[in-house]
Design an enzyme around this catalytic site. Sequence first.
Site, PDB file in Angstrom:
ATOM      1  N   SER A  15      -3.664 -38.549 -15.588  1.00 38.65           N
ATOM      2  CA  SER A  15      -3.449 -39.567 -14.552  1.00 38.65           C
ATOM      3  C   SER A  15      -2.425 -39.077 -13.530  1.00 38.65           C
ATOM      4  O   SER A  15      -1.607 -38.189 -13.817  1.00 38.65           O
ATOM      5  CB  SER A  15      -2.942 -40.852 -15.219  1.00 38.65           C
ATOM      6  OG  SER A  15      -2.630 -41.839 -14.264  1.00 38.65           O
ATOM      7  N   ASP A  36      -2.412 -35.685 -23.459  1.00 36.85           N
ATOM      8  CA  ASP A  36      -2.140 -37.078 -23.077  1.00 36.85           C
ATOM      9  C   ASP A  36      -2.435 -37.992 -24.267  1.00 36.85           C
ATOM     10  O   ASP A  36      -3.124 -37.603 -25.214  1.00 36.85           O
ATOM     11  CB  ASP A  36      -3.024 -37.480 -21.880  1.00 36.85           C
ATOM     12  CG  ASP A  36      -2.374 -38.541 -20.996  1.00 36.85           C
ATOM     13  OD1 ASP A  36      -2.029 -38.228 -19.842  1.00 36.85           O
ATOM     14  OD2 ASP A  36      -2.201 -39.688 -21.462  1.00 36.85           O
ATOM     15  N   SER A 147      13.127 -37.576 -11.583  1.00 42.20           N
ATOM     16  CA  SER A 147      12.849 -38.648 -10.613  1.00 42.20           C
ATOM     17  C   SER A 147      14.089 -38.821  -9.760  1.00 42.20           C
ATOM     18  O   SER A 147      15.213 -38.619 -10.243  1.00 42.20           O
ATOM     19  CB  SER A 147      12.562 -39.969 -11.349  1.00 42.20           C
ATOM     20  OG  SER A 147      12.577 -41.050 -10.417  1.00 42.20           O
ATOM     21  N   TYR A 160      15.265 -45.713 -17.845  1.00 41.73           N
ATOM     22  CA  TYR A 160      14.452 -44.742 -17.094  1.00 41.73           C
ATOM     23  C   TYR A 160      15.344 -43.814 -16.270  1.00 41.73           C
ATOM     24  O   TYR A 160      15.176 -42.594 -16.289  1.00 41.73           O
ATOM     25  CB  TYR A 160      13.473 -45.510 -16.201  1.00 41.73           C
ATOM     26  CG  TYR A 160      12.533 -44.640 -15.398  1.00 41.73           C
ATOM     27  CD1 TYR A 160      11.378 -44.110 -15.975  1.00 41.73           C
ATOM     28  CD2 TYR A 160      12.785 -44.349 -14.057  1.00 41.73           C
ATOM     29  CE1 TYR A 160      10.511 -43.315 -15.234  1.00 41.73           C
ATOM     30  CE2 TYR A 160      11.920 -43.560 -13.318  1.00 41.73           C
ATOM     31  CZ  TYR A 160      10.786 -43.047 -13.903  1.00 41.73           C
ATOM     32  OH  TYR A 160       9.929 -42.255 -13.165  1.00 41.73           O
ATOM     33  N   LYS A 164      15.643 -39.770 -16.846  1.00 42.10           N
ATOM     34  CA  LYS A 164      15.262 -38.844 -15.771  1.00 42.10           C
ATOM     35  C   LYS A 164      16.449 -37.975 -15.356  1.00 42.10           C
ATOM     36  O   LYS A 164      16.280 -36.801 -15.017  1.00 42.10           O
ATOM     37  CB  LYS A 164      14.712 -39.630 -14.580  1.00 42.10           C
ATOM     38  CG  LYS A 164      13.325 -40.217 -14.828  1.00 42.10           C
ATOM     39  CD  LYS A 164      12.347 -39.155 -15.303  1.00 42.10           C
ATOM     40  CE  LYS A 164      10.902 -39.571 -15.183  1.00 42.10           C
ATOM     41  NZ  LYS A 164       9.982 -38.540 -15.706  1.00 42.10           N
ATOM     42  N   PHE A 193       5.470 -42.115  -5.299  1.00 44.07           N
ATOM     43  CA  PHE A 193       4.148 -41.508  -5.190  1.00 44.07           C
ATOM     44  C   PHE A 193       3.063 -42.518  -5.546  1.00 44.07           C
ATOM     45  O   PHE A 193       3.271 -43.378  -6.413  1.00 44.07           O
ATOM     46  CB  PHE A 193       4.041 -40.267  -6.103  1.00 44.07           C
ATOM     47  CG  PHE A 193       4.541 -39.024  -5.425  1.00 44.07           C
ATOM     48  CD1 PHE A 193       5.892 -38.858  -5.163  1.00 44.07           C
ATOM     49  CD2 PHE A 193       3.657 -38.049  -4.995  1.00 44.07           C
ATOM     50  CE1 PHE A 193       6.362 -37.740  -4.496  1.00 44.07           C
ATOM     51  CE2 PHE A 193       4.114 -36.918  -4.330  1.00 44.07           C
ATOM     52  CZ  PHE A 193       5.459 -36.757  -4.075  1.00 44.07           C
TER      53      PHE A 193
HETATM   54  N1  LIG Z   1       4.686 -42.174  -9.340  1.00 40.26           N
HETATM   55  C1  LIG Z   1       5.930 -42.107  -8.931  1.00 40.26           C
HETATM   56  O1  LIG Z   1       6.292 -42.672  -7.887  1.00 40.26           O
HETATM   57  C2  LIG Z   1       6.947 -41.314  -9.732  1.00 40.26           C
HETATM   58  C3  LIG Z   1       8.226 -41.150  -9.169  1.00 40.26           C
HETATM   59  C4  LIG Z   1       9.168 -40.418  -9.864  1.00 40.26           C
HETATM   60  C5  LIG Z   1       8.853 -39.868 -11.087  1.00 40.26           C
HETATM   61  N2  LIG Z   1       7.616 -40.055 -11.625  1.00 40.26           N
HETATM   62  C6  LIG Z   1       7.349 -39.446 -12.918  1.00 40.26           C
HETATM   63  O2  LIG Z   1       6.221 -38.615 -12.796  1.00 40.26           O
HETATM   64  C7  LIG Z   1       5.550 -38.543 -14.053  1.00 40.26           C
HETATM   65  C8  LIG Z   1       4.091 -38.860 -13.840  1.00 40.26           C
HETATM   66  O3  LIG Z   1       4.001 -40.215 -13.412  1.00 40.26           O
HETATM   67  P1  LIG Z   1       2.706 -40.829 -12.714  1.00 40.26           P
HETATM   68  O4  LIG Z   1       3.192 -41.610 -11.565  1.00 40.26           O
HETATM   69  O5  LIG Z   1       1.699 -39.766 -12.527  1.00 40.26           O
HETATM   70  O6  LIG Z   1       2.288 -41.873 -13.839  1.00 40.26           O
HETATM   71  P2  LIG Z   1       0.879 -42.186 -14.506  1.00 40.26           P
HETATM   72  O7  LIG Z   1       1.075 -43.456 -15.236  1.00 40.26           O
HETATM   73  O8  LIG Z   1      -0.206 -42.095 -13.498  1.00 40.26           O
HETATM   74  O9  LIG Z   1       0.694 -40.986 -15.536  1.00 40.26           O
HETATM   75  C9  LIG Z   1       1.502 -40.858 -16.663  1.00 40.26           C
HETATM   76  C10 LIG Z   1       0.650 -40.247 -17.761  1.00 40.26           C
HETATM   77  O10 LIG Z   1       1.490 -40.030 -18.904  1.00 40.26           O
HETATM   78  C11 LIG Z   1       0.745 -40.400 -20.055  1.00 40.26           C
HETATM   79  N3  LIG Z   1       1.670 -40.706 -21.144  1.00 40.26           N
HETATM   80  C12 LIG Z   1       2.477 -41.788 -21.297  1.00 40.26           C
HETATM   81  N4  LIG Z   1       3.172 -41.697 -22.424  1.00 40.26           N
HETATM   82  C13 LIG Z   1       2.803 -40.535 -23.017  1.00 40.26           C
HETATM   83  C14 LIG Z   1       3.186 -39.889 -24.205  1.00 40.26           C
HETATM   84  N5  LIG Z   1       4.092 -40.430 -25.044  1.00 40.26           N
HETATM   85  N6  LIG Z   1       2.622 -38.701 -24.500  1.00 40.26           N
HETATM   86  C15 LIG Z   1       1.702 -38.144 -23.672  1.00 40.26           C
HETATM   87  N7  LIG Z   1       1.295 -38.716 -22.533  1.00 40.26           N
HETATM   88  C16 LIG Z   1       1.850 -39.900 -22.204  1.00 40.26           C
HETATM   89  C17 LIG Z   1      -0.080 -41.608 -19.614  1.00 40.26           C
HETATM   90  O11 LIG Z   1      -1.170 -41.842 -20.482  1.00 40.26           O
HETATM   91  C18 LIG Z   1      -0.504 -41.161 -18.225  1.00 40.26           C
HETATM   92  O12 LIG Z   1      -1.701 -40.416 -18.271  1.00 40.26           O
HETATM   93  C19 LIG Z   1       6.272 -39.516 -14.979  1.00 40.26           C
HETATM   94  O13 LIG Z   1       7.196 -38.805 -15.768  1.00 40.26           O
HETATM   95  C20 LIG Z   1       7.015 -40.416 -14.021  1.00 40.26           C
HETATM   96  O14 LIG Z   1       8.134 -40.994 -14.613  1.00 40.26           O
HETATM   97  C21 LIG Z   1       6.661 -40.752 -10.976  1.00 40.26           C
END
Ligand SMILES: NC(=O)c1ccc[n+]([C@@H]2O[C@H](COP(=O)([O-])OP(=O)(O)OC[C@H]3O[C@@H](n4cnc5c(N)ncnc54)[C@H](O)[C@@H]3O)[C@@H](O)[C@H]2O)c1
Length: 252
Positions: A15, A36, A147, A160, A164, A193
Site C-alpha cells: 500500500s 506485509d 516522518s 507515533y 518516528k 502524502f
Molecule cells: N502518508 C503519509 O502522509 C506519511 C507521512 C509520514 C510518514 N509516513 C510513514 O510512511 C510509511 C508508509 O505509510 P503509508 O502512508 O504508505 O501507509 P499505508 O497505510 O498506505 O501503508 C502501510 C502499510 O503497512 C502495512 N503494515 C501495517 N502494520 C504492519 C506490520 N506490523 N507488519 C507489516 N506490515 C504492516 C499495512 O498493511 C500497509 O500495507 C509508514 O511508516 C508511515 O508512518 C506516511
Amino acid sequence: MQIDGLAAIVTGGSSGLGAATARRLAGAGAKVAVLDVNMDQAREVAGEIGGLAIECDVSSEENGEAAMKAARQAHGPARISVCCAGVSESRLMLGKDGPAPLAHHSRIVNVHLIGTYNICRLAAADMAECDPLPETGERGVLINTASIAGYDGPPGAISYNAAKAAVAAMCLPMSRELSRHAIRVMAIAPGMFETPMAQGLSQKYLDEMTAAIPFPKRFGDPAEYAALVETIVTSPMLNGETIRIDGGLRMR
Ligand SMILES: NC(=O)c1ccc[n+]([C@@H]2O[C@H](COP(=O)([O-])OP(=O)(O)OC[C@H]3O[C@@H](n4cnc5c(N)ncnc54)[C@H](O)[C@@H]3O)[C@@H](O)[C@H]2O)c1
C-alpha cells in the site's frame, strides 16, 4: 548502486509509499519481495510487478526471520531494504476518558521502531554475506521511513511522533556500525502524502495541512517518495542521514 538485477525487500509494500517503492524498484529491474500483513493487497502488488508477496508482521521476531528467509530463497540476499510498514493512530495521552491504555503506545512503537530495527538487523545480516559490488564497493543499503511528525511533534500522536523520531535517531549510529560491512543506512521523513493512511484523516485536518505547506501546496504523490528511494539507492555518498520530503511543511 545500480538497481537492475538486485534483490530488494519492501515492508508495507502492499500500500501507499511501500507499493510505489515496490513498483519503482521493480521498474528499475529489481527482484522485489513485498512484506506485509495485508496479503490480499501484497499479492496484488507482487503480481503486478512480477515480485513475491510474503506475509510478515514486522514487529515479530519469528515472522521477520521467516519472511527474510523466504525472500532470500526466492531472490537471493537482498541488497536493498526499504521499511515502509506502519500504522497511524492518533490518540491523546490524557483524553476525556483518562490516560490512554499503555497497549496503544506499545503497539505503535512495536510496529515502527521495533519493526524497523527487526527488519534492519536481518537485512543487514544478509547484506554482510554478499560480495561488495564492483562499481561502488558497497554491499547494500537500508532505507527506513521516519516522518516529519518525529521532528515537529504535532499534538495528538505522541506515540507515533516518538516512534518516528526514534527511526530517524537510529539512522546515524546504524550507518556507523554497518560501515565496516560497506552497508549504507538512510531514512526518509515524509510530510503529508496521498496514501490510504492519510485518507483516514478528517477533511478539516487535510485542508489545514494543505494550507500550511509552503510549496508545492499539495500532498505528495507516493511516486515522489519512491523516486527519492531510487536516488538514495543509486547515490553512494548518501549515508547516515534522514531526508525530509515535505514541500517545506512544518507541522504545528
Ligand atoms: N502518508 C503519509 O502522509 C506519511 C507521512 C509520514 C510518514 N509516513 C510513514 O510512511 C510509511 C508508509 O505509510 P503509508 O502512508 O504508505 O501507509 P499505508 O497505510 O498506505 O501503508 C502501510 C502499510 O503497512 C502495512 N503494515 C501495517 N502494520 C504492519 C506490520 N506490523 N507488519 C507489516 N506490515 C504492516 C499495512 O498493511 C500497509 O500495507 C509508514 O511508516 C508511515 O508512518 C506516511
